[in-house]
Design a protein around this motif. Sequence first.
Motif, PDB file in Angstrom:
ATOM      1  N   PRO A   3      80.700  68.824  25.573  1.00 21.28           N
ATOM      2  CA  PRO A   3      81.098  69.253  24.215  1.00 21.28           C
ATOM      3  C   PRO A   3      80.255  70.386  23.647  1.00 21.28           C
ATOM      4  O   PRO A   3      80.775  71.273  22.964  1.00 21.28           O
ATOM      5  CB  PRO A   3      80.946  67.964  23.397  1.00 21.28           C
ATOM      6  N   GLY A   4      78.954  70.384  23.933  1.00 26.11           N
ATOM      7  CA  GLY A   4      78.100  71.425  23.377  1.00 26.11           C
ATOM      8  C   GLY A   4      78.353  72.799  23.953  1.00 26.11           C
ATOM      9  O   GLY A   4      78.011  73.814  23.325  1.00 26.11           O
ATOM     10  N   ASP A   5      78.959  72.868  25.142  1.00 25.64           N
ATOM     11  CA  ASP A   5      79.212  74.156  25.788  1.00 25.64           C
ATOM     12  C   ASP A   5      80.609  74.695  25.514  1.00 25.64           C
ATOM     13  O   ASP A   5      80.907  75.844  25.890  1.00 25.64           O
ATOM     14  CB  ASP A   5      79.033  74.030  27.309  1.00 25.64           C
ATOM     15  N   LEU A  10      84.136  72.076  11.850  1.00 23.30           N
ATOM     16  CA  LEU A  10      82.805  72.506  12.275  1.00 23.30           C
ATOM     17  C   LEU A  10      82.868  73.156  13.656  1.00 23.30           C
ATOM     18  O   LEU A  10      82.184  74.169  13.908  1.00 23.30           O
ATOM     19  CB  LEU A  10      81.843  71.314  12.295  1.00 23.30           C
ATOM     20  N   ASN A  11      83.668  72.587  14.546  1.00 23.01           N
ATOM     21  CA  ASN A  11      83.826  73.189  15.875  1.00 23.01           C
ATOM     22  C   ASN A  11      84.358  74.615  15.770  1.00 23.01           C
ATOM     23  O   ASN A  11      83.856  75.536  16.431  1.00 23.01           O
ATOM     24  CB  ASN A  11      84.784  72.347  16.718  1.00 23.01           C
ATOM     25  N   ILE A  12      85.380  74.788  14.946  1.00 25.07           N
ATOM     26  CA  ILE A  12      85.988  76.113  14.829  1.00 25.07           C
ATOM     27  C   ILE A  12      85.045  77.074  14.107  1.00 25.07           C
ATOM     28  O   ILE A  12      85.036  78.285  14.384  1.00 25.07           O
ATOM     29  CB  ILE A  12      87.356  76.023  14.103  1.00 25.07           C
ATOM     30  N   LEU A  13      84.200  76.553  13.208  1.00 22.57           N
ATOM     31  CA  LEU A  13      83.232  77.403  12.518  1.00 22.57           C
ATOM     32  C   LEU A  13      82.187  77.937  13.497  1.00 22.57           C
ATOM     33  O   LEU A  13      81.868  79.136  13.485  1.00 22.57           O
ATOM     34  CB  LEU A  13      82.557  76.616  11.398  1.00 22.57           C
ATOM     35  N   VAL A  14      81.654  77.062  14.342  1.00 21.39           N
ATOM     36  CA  VAL A  14      80.674  77.494  15.349  1.00 21.39           C
ATOM     37  C   VAL A  14      81.304  78.518  16.288  1.00 21.39           C
ATOM     38  O   VAL A  14      80.704  79.557  16.614  1.00 21.39           O
ATOM     39  CB  VAL A  14      80.148  76.281  16.138  1.00 21.39           C
TER      40      VAL A  14
END
Length: 309
Positions: free
Chosen positions: A166-168, A82-86
């Motif tokens: 984490p969100g940034d 999911l991180n890499i998708l965003v």
Amino acid sequence: MTAVQTLAPSVTPVRRRAVKRRRTGLAGYFFVAGYTILLLAFGVFPTVYAFYLALTNDRGQFAGLNQFVKVAQDYRFVPAFLNILVYLVMWLVSLVVLTVVVAVVLRSRIRPGLSAIVRFLYYLPGALAGVASVLVWLFMLDPSVSPVSWLLRSLGFDSFAAVLSPGDLPVIFVLIAFWTGAGGWIVVMYGALNNISDEVLEAARMDGAGPWKSAWYIQIPMIRKWIAYMTILAFAAGTQLFVEPQLLQTASLGRVSPTWSPNQLAYVYAFQHGDFNGAAAISIFLLALGLLCAGLLVTRSDLFKVDES
């Protein structure tokens, strides 16, 4: 005797052309031989070996899809993807839009001499190695030493730890990737725009199309294959994100997750758990994702379609 003398001059040029064609063919094989050897050694063979590891266990016994099921059930697997998708969505959108817009402006609205200087300046950050570029950004993102600390503090970032929330992180990685990689693609898009005939653009101007209409309806559609090519390579590079989160994880003393990206998770499996089979399964997941998206882009953009003159 007369017949032989008549045929001899015509046979000789034919033989010469045949020999020339053979030599040209051999030269072609010679030039691609080096790339083919490297491709087999560092591309095809490692991929085949990764499939072998992913389908076996640590004793070399066939395990079917067990490795894939094991890594997919890992609690770190879905967050990493999911991180890499965003990150990929933000990276590809910003890359495609901004590089094409900048290339169009440089091609149509700026004098050639100034345009060449600007393109060179855009390209300079790409000369830095990946690790060096991340180190530069570590310096830039630390409010205590950054030359733009006033901007960081005005955005509410009073410390390096606050910047690395984490969100940034996807935004930070997009900034690093764009700074290092966009300049080269701007040069490529500019070269693609140069291939468009001036007569076509002049005809558009005579029909009343302004600069932006010409760009939207003529220039961008005519370089769509280059845009698709850029997107495929940028997507492939984006799925392999490793250096940036790994260095930020070290610099932040563990604030960034060591398994933020799938490549980091595979690294943990291989070199912390000693599970090379699980790491290979993660790499196959990434390979399948890359091939799927590349296939969609190739078919939708007619990338390999030969234009008929």
